[in-house]
Motif scaffolding. Structure first.
Motif, short mmCIF file in Angstrom:
data_model
loop_
_atom_site.label_atom_id
_atom_site.label_comp_id
_atom_site.label_asym_id
_atom_site.label_seq_id
_atom_site.Cartn_x
_atom_site.Cartn_y
_atom_site.Cartn_z
N THR A 315 0.63 -1.27 -0.11
CA THR A 315 0.06 0.09 -0.02
C THR A 315 0.72 1.30 0.07
O THR A 315 2.36 1.23 0.50
CB THR A 315 -0.92 0.00 1.42
OG1 THR A 315 -1.56 -1.50 1.34
CG2 THR A 315 -1.53 1.79 1.18
N ASP A 316 0.25 2.12 -0.57
CA ASP A 316 1.71 2.94 -0.74
C ASP A 316 1.22 5.20 0.55
O ASP A 316 -0.16 4.94 0.27
CB ASP A 316 0.47 4.43 -2.50
CG ASP A 316 1.83 4.96 -2.08
OD1 ASP A 316 2.98 4.92 -1.51
OD2 ASP A 316 1.35 6.67 -3.20
N VAL A 330 -2.45 4.10 9.39
CA VAL A 330 -2.45 2.46 9.24
C VAL A 330 -3.64 2.60 9.98
O VAL A 330 -4.68 1.86 9.61
CB VAL A 330 -1.61 1.75 9.22
CG1 VAL A 330 -1.90 0.76 9.18
CG2 VAL A 330 -0.08 1.84 8.32
N TYR A 331 -3.81 2.91 11.14
CA TYR A 331 -4.96 2.35 12.24
C TYR A 331 -6.25 3.23 11.37
O TYR A 331 -7.07 2.32 11.53
CB TYR A 331 -4.79 3.09 13.28
CG TYR A 331 -6.02 3.16 14.13
CD1 TYR A 331 -5.77 1.29 15.20
CD2 TYR A 331 -7.24 3.50 14.63
CE1 TYR A 331 -6.57 1.17 15.87
CE2 TYR A 331 -7.59 3.56 15.65
CZ TYR A 331 -7.89 2.24 16.10
OH TYR A 331 -8.27 1.64 17.13
N ASP A 335 -10.63 0.76 3.19
CA ASP A 335 -10.18 0.18 2.06
C ASP A 335 -11.62 0.69 1.24
O ASP A 335 -12.67 1.10 1.12
CB ASP A 335 -10.08 -1.14 2.13
CG ASP A 335 -11.29 -1.94 2.10
OD1 ASP A 335 -12.41 -0.84 3.00
OD2 ASP A 335 -11.01 -3.08 2.68
N SER A 336 -11.48 0.17 -0.29
CA SER A 336 -13.07 0.90 -1.61
C SER A 336 -14.23 0.22 -0.37
O SER A 336 -15.53 0.65 -0.46
CB SER A 336 -12.64 -0.29 -2.49
OG SER A 336 -12.72 -1.05 -1.79
N PRO A 341 -8.22 -3.45 5.87
CA PRO A 341 -7.91 -4.07 6.15
C PRO A 341 -6.06 -4.50 6.53
O PRO A 341 -5.52 -5.87 7.05
CB PRO A 341 -7.36 -4.51 4.41
CG PRO A 341 -7.12 -3.15 4.64
CD PRO A 341 -8.06 -2.10 4.64
N PHE A 342 -6.38 -3.80 7.84
CA PHE A 342 -4.60 -3.84 8.73
C PHE A 342 -4.92 -3.97 10.23
O PHE A 342 -4.27 -3.17 10.67
CB PHE A 342 -3.79 -2.90 7.99
CG PHE A 342 -3.66 -3.16 7.00
CD1 PHE A 342 -2.48 -4.56 6.20
CD2 PHE A 342 -3.76 -2.57 6.01
CE1 PHE A 342 -2.15 -4.19 5.17
CE2 PHE A 342 -3.33 -2.06 4.55
CZ PHE A 342 -2.47 -2.98 4.35
N SER A 343 -6.42 -3.65 10.52
CA SER A 343 -6.62 -3.22 11.67
C SER A 343 -5.95 -3.68 12.82
O SER A 343 -5.59 -3.21 13.53
CB SER A 343 -8.51 -3.20 12.16
OG SER A 343 -8.85 -4.54 11.54
N GLU A 344 -6.23 -5.32 13.18
CA GLU A 344 -5.46 -6.18 13.64
C GLU A 344 -4.02 -5.42 14.13
O GLU A 344 -3.68 -5.21 15.27
CB GLU A 344 -5.52 -7.85 14.02
CG GLU A 344 -7.19 -8.15 13.66
CD GLU A 344 -7.51 -7.91 12.39
OE1 GLU A 344 -8.93 -8.12 12.23
OE2 GLU A 344 -7.01 -7.28 12.24
N LEU A 345 -2.91 -5.54 12.89
CA LEU A 345 -1.91 -4.73 12.90
C LEU A 345 -1.54 -4.12 13.28
O LEU A 345 -0.73 -3.99 14.86
CB LEU A 345 -1.16 -4.97 11.54
CG LEU A 345 0.68 -4.99 11.42
CD1 LEU A 345 1.26 -6.23 12.14
CD2 LEU A 345 0.52 -4.82 10.26
N ALA A 346 -2.46 -2.83 12.87
CA ALA A 346 -2.15 -1.29 14.10
C ALA A 346 -2.82 -1.44 15.56
O ALA A 346 -1.66 -0.78 16.19
CB ALA A 346 -3.45 -0.98 13.02
#
Length: 457
Positions: A315-316, A330-331, A335-336, A341-346
């Motif tokens: 992702t850019d 990121v948090y 997305d569309s 799509p990065f909620s757990e990682l963030a």
């Protein structure tokens, strides 16, 4: 409580005790055996320096620093006399003030030692003159210490070590730090201090090695300033051996003190560096599984975190300079389908980055509280004090000053309404008849508290 992942405390046994400490009780209460305990590292470094000095260095070193400050602190005549002497020796240049070593000021040791070293000749000359002029025993004692080259050499050896500790201490106290690099800075400090006295060919981990004494260099390099002055002073061989031995013992004790105050799970916390922007966006990077397990993630969450960790580089992102701003982006990413799509990682990254490594900000709050509520304003209520502190830190976070901040009109209306509601009942009471002294005091205190808020604007 269930979402608690770590606590930051001082080194008091009531907080860190194995049996009945707050950390142990919280682990039992939350059922989280991986609850991270982070001792205030600024406080820990201060204690490490203090304990190592007390157990390894001559007591007159601390006495010299302390009494030099005390000599000038209570006498303007002594300050003026020393200032004139310093200007005479240094062609009109004025001296810097001798600073105090304070146990509650974490950054006070290094400046105090540096000032004494920088003004060693001038201080020695000052006490030589004063001991004859005033016939003062303290001046005579201080002159004998300044005239002893061994004391000078001890301080010259201490200064570069204190400078390294000071640098790391400032990093932990700073508000503009990168959390992913703090623990690496601390580990590098321990390793740097250890390499001063350990054999260069020794391949050991100074954080875990139990027999550092076996790897000590018999004749280590003590630093440029130390070695240069040592050749000038030409000490006796026995005095030089004793000096070098005590310096080595101080360094060894300092290493042991710093290691004992590191977080118990320092190995896993060192992997926090992988959450930096540069490491996160690399194509080849270490796995994040152990870090997720350490912070209590469930199996299904870890599976998603691993996938997100692998895909995040595709992702850019806009914020690639600041780690905190990057993970905030990121948090909040969508997305569309308006999903993250990065909620757990963030969430994992922000939780780890929020670990408190220092109590410096809390100490600043205490200082602000003492500035606001003084002896002359001791009638201030707790609610008003809390409100003023909220205003101060709100302005600080927004980068504004009370002189340039425009208060919203709706807030002004609320304040005016509160003031009128407080003033009118008191006016009616005065017209109807005198009120009790207790009621008058209460009303006056409320109006005084409110007036403080008006003064801020």
């Amino acid at each position: 409580m269930k979402n608690l992942i770590g606590i930051g405390t001082d080194n008091a046994s009531s907080m860190t005790g194995v049996n009945n400490g707050v950390h142990s009780l919280l682990k039992t209460e939350t059922g989280n055996e991986n609850l991270v305990l982070v001792r205030c590292l600024c406080h820990s470094l201060q204690l490490a320096i203090t304990h190592a000095s007390e157990k390894s260095l001559p007591r007159n070193i601390e006495f010299l620093i302390r009494e030099t400050y005390n000599w000038f602190s209570h006498s303007s005549n002594r300050q003026l006399f020393y200032k004139e002497l310093y200007k005479t020796i240094n062609c009109g240049k004025e001296p810097l003030k001798i600073t105090q070593v304070c146990s509650t000021r974490w950054l006070s040791i290094e400046p105090a030692v540096r000032r004494v070293i920088d003004q060693w000749l001038e201080l020695k000359s000052h006490f030589e003159i004063v001991k004859q002029k005033e016939n003062c025993y303290m001046a005579e004692m201080l002159y004998s210490m300044y005239n002893d080259p061994v004391n000078h050499l001890y301080l010259l050896y201490l200064l570069p070590i204190l400078d390294e500790v000071q640098r790391v201490n400032k990093n932990f106290e700073s508000n503009d730090r990168d959390p992913t690099k703090l623990l690496n800075d601390l580990v590098e400090l321990v390793e740097s201090v250890a390499r001063r006295i350990i054999l260069p060919i020794a391949q050991i981990d100074v954080l875990t090695a139990t027999n550092l004494e076996s790897y000590l260099d018999p004749s280590p390099y003590m630093g440029y300033g130390f070695e240069l002055k040592l050749t000038e002073y030409e000490l006796l061989p026995e005095a030089e051996r004793n000096l070098r031995h005590r310096c080595k013992q101080f360094t060894l004790k300092l290493i042991q003190e710093m290691r004992s105050r590191l977080p118990t799970n320092i190995t896993i916390l060192r992997t926090m560096s992988m959450l930096s922007v540069q490491e996160t966006l690399k194509a080849i990077k270490p796995p994040i599984i152990k870090l997720a397990q350490e912070f209590g993630c469930q199996a299904n969450e870890i599976e998603r975190i691993v996938v997100q960790w692998r895909n995040i580089r595709h992702t850019d992102w806009e914020n690639k300079c600041s780690t905190v701003e990057f993970w905030s982006e990121v948090y909040g990413y969508k997305d569309s389908a308006d999903n993250n799509p990065f909620s757990e990682l963030a969430s994992l990254a922000i939780s780890i980055l929020s670990l408190p490594h220092s109590n410096a900000e809390i100490e600043r709050v205490f200082s602000q509280m003492n500035i606001v509520k003084t002896k002359l304003r001791n009638r201030m209520s707790l609610h008003t004090l809390n409100s003023i502190l909220h205003i101060r830190y709100g302005l600080k976070r927004s980068g504004k000053c009370c002189h340039s901040y425009n208060v919203p009109e709706n807030v002004l209306k609320q304040i005016r309404g509160i003031k009128e509601s407080l003033v009118m009942p008191m006016t009616i009471a005065i017209e109807d008849g005198p009120s009790t002294s207790q009621a008058q005091a209460h009303d006056e205190a409320d109006i005084d508290d409110l007036q403080i808020l008006f003064d801020l604007y």
